[in-house]
Design an enzyme around this catalytic site. Structure first.
Site, PDB file in Angstrom:
ATOM      1  N   GLY A  98       0.815  -1.201   0.000  1.00 41.69           N
ATOM      2  CA  GLY A  98       0.000   0.000   0.000  1.00 41.69           C
ATOM      3  C   GLY A  98       0.847   1.247   0.000  1.00 41.69           C
ATOM      4  O   GLY A  98       1.555   1.515   0.971  1.00 41.69           O
ATOM      5  N   THR A  99       0.781   2.016  -1.080  1.00 41.83           N
ATOM      6  CA  THR A  99       1.521   3.268  -1.172  1.00 41.83           C
ATOM      7  C   THR A  99       1.099   3.985  -2.448  1.00 41.83           C
ATOM      8  O   THR A  99       0.434   3.402  -3.301  1.00 41.83           O
ATOM      9  CB  THR A  99       3.044   3.022  -1.188  1.00 41.83           C
ATOM     10  OG1 THR A  99       3.724   4.244  -1.019  1.00 41.83           O
ATOM     11  CG2 THR A  99       3.467   2.397  -2.496  1.00 41.83           C
ATOM     12  N   THR A 100       1.497   5.226  -2.567  1.00 48.19           N
ATOM     13  CA  THR A 100       1.341   5.956  -3.828  1.00 48.19           C
ATOM     14  C   THR A 100       2.565   6.838  -4.021  1.00 48.19           C
ATOM     15  O   THR A 100       2.875   7.672  -3.170  1.00 48.19           O
ATOM     16  CB  THR A 100       0.082   6.834  -3.840  1.00 48.19           C
ATOM     17  OG1 THR A 100      -1.065   6.044  -3.518  1.00 48.19           O
ATOM     18  CG2 THR A 100      -0.119   7.462  -5.216  1.00 48.19           C
TER      19      THR A 100
END
Length: 304
Positions: A98-100
């Site tokens: 989970g990341t951007t």
């Protein structure tokens, strides 16, 4: 004598697995002759009792590859080449990422923007992770995937870049730096690395941006977004991108793209960190909490 006695006592617990008699019979003059066979017994015991072995040396993948033919858990038609170092007694670990992160090139350089949330499945482990690795004064790397893998190997890349500069008496190019990282990840292909990184920087050819992942894939491009929220970020980035953006417009586009990704992706959040890479190096522009950005800047009610 005391040290030798302590060593003998330590390994006496392995007596049922390892043949210690040659070692116990060794005198100080014949100890070296016994050490070779003793180390082989130690290694054999470790391989039989565990589903993995910690590789020694400068290039661990080379040492691990030596064990391919005689893996303790290997059986006919039941063990693939990519899983030789996982114990079948334990289920395969599935990472929930989970990341951007995003980066794009424009007429004024490169904008790098990231969030700061770290997740462990549905659990938020941290809201203040530094996902931009400052490789050197002209190079930046981003983190997506396993935090330990990305952080370790990109910091290692910083050391390799410094050594390259000392040998060649000039600053390393972005292409060469990304190739070093790509060669490292490719050499560990199938060993469980989890990395989706971007290497951005300025060299004598101008601004350059590369994507490198854990399979050794290396792509050059104008804009990339990596992570679970990348589809949301791409939607905003593609709609607002153009080459002749001003520096202020480019910074706002990067910040807005990450913000909207954190708003829609539960695994992204924390703060929006924005960097600008230019001909004089990189500059950290801002680090703003997404909640603060929502109520002060991006709340739909403010548009009425």
């Amino acid at each position: 004598r005391r040290v030798r006695g302590f060593i003998l006592l330590t390994f006496s617990m392995l007596a049922h697995k390892i043949n210690l008699s040659p070692f116990l019979d060794c005198t100080s003059t014949t100890l070296d002759a016994c050490s070779s066979s003793f180390s082989e017994d130690i290694e054999k015991c470790i391989l039989q009792d565990q589903g993995f072995v910690i590789p020694p040396g400068h290039m661990p993948h080379v040492n691990l590859s030596k064990q391919n033919d005689k893996h303790p858990f290997q059986s006919d038609n039941s063990w693939s080449d990519t899983k030789k170092y996982e114990s079948p007694l334990n289920p395969e670990i599935k990472f929930k990422h989970g990341t951007t992160t995003l980066s794009f090139i424009f007429q004024g350089g490169i904008i790098v923007a990231v969030d700061s949330r770290s997740t462990m499945g549905s659990y938020i482990a941290s809201g203040s992770v530094k996902k931009v690795i400052e490789i050197n004064s002209y190079l930046l790397g981003t983190m997506a995937g396993g935090a330990a893998d990305c952080s370790f190997w990109e910091r290692h890349l910083g050391r390799e870049c410094r050594l390259w500069e000392l040998r060649n008496k000039e600053r390393i190019s972005v292409a060469a730096a990304s190739k070093i990282l790509s060669n490292i990840t490719y050499s560990y292909k199938g060993y469980g690395l989890s990395m989706g990184t971007m290497v951005a920087g300025w060299d004598k050819t101008g601004p350059n941006l590369y994507y490198v992942d854990d399979d050794g894939t290396r792509l050059k491009g104008q804009r990339f977004s990596v992570g679970s929220g990348s589809t949301y970020a791409y939607g905003v980035l593609d709609s607002g991108y153009k080459w002749d953006l001003s520096v202020e417009e480019a910074i706002e586009l990067g910040r807005r793209s990450i913000f909207h990704a954190t708003h829609r992706d539960a695994f992204s959040g924390g703060s929006v960190n924005v960097y600008h890479v230019h001909k004089d190096g990189w500059t950290k522009i801002s680090s703003q909490d997404v909640t603060q950005l929502f109520y002060e800047k991006y709340d739909p009610k403010l548009r009425v």
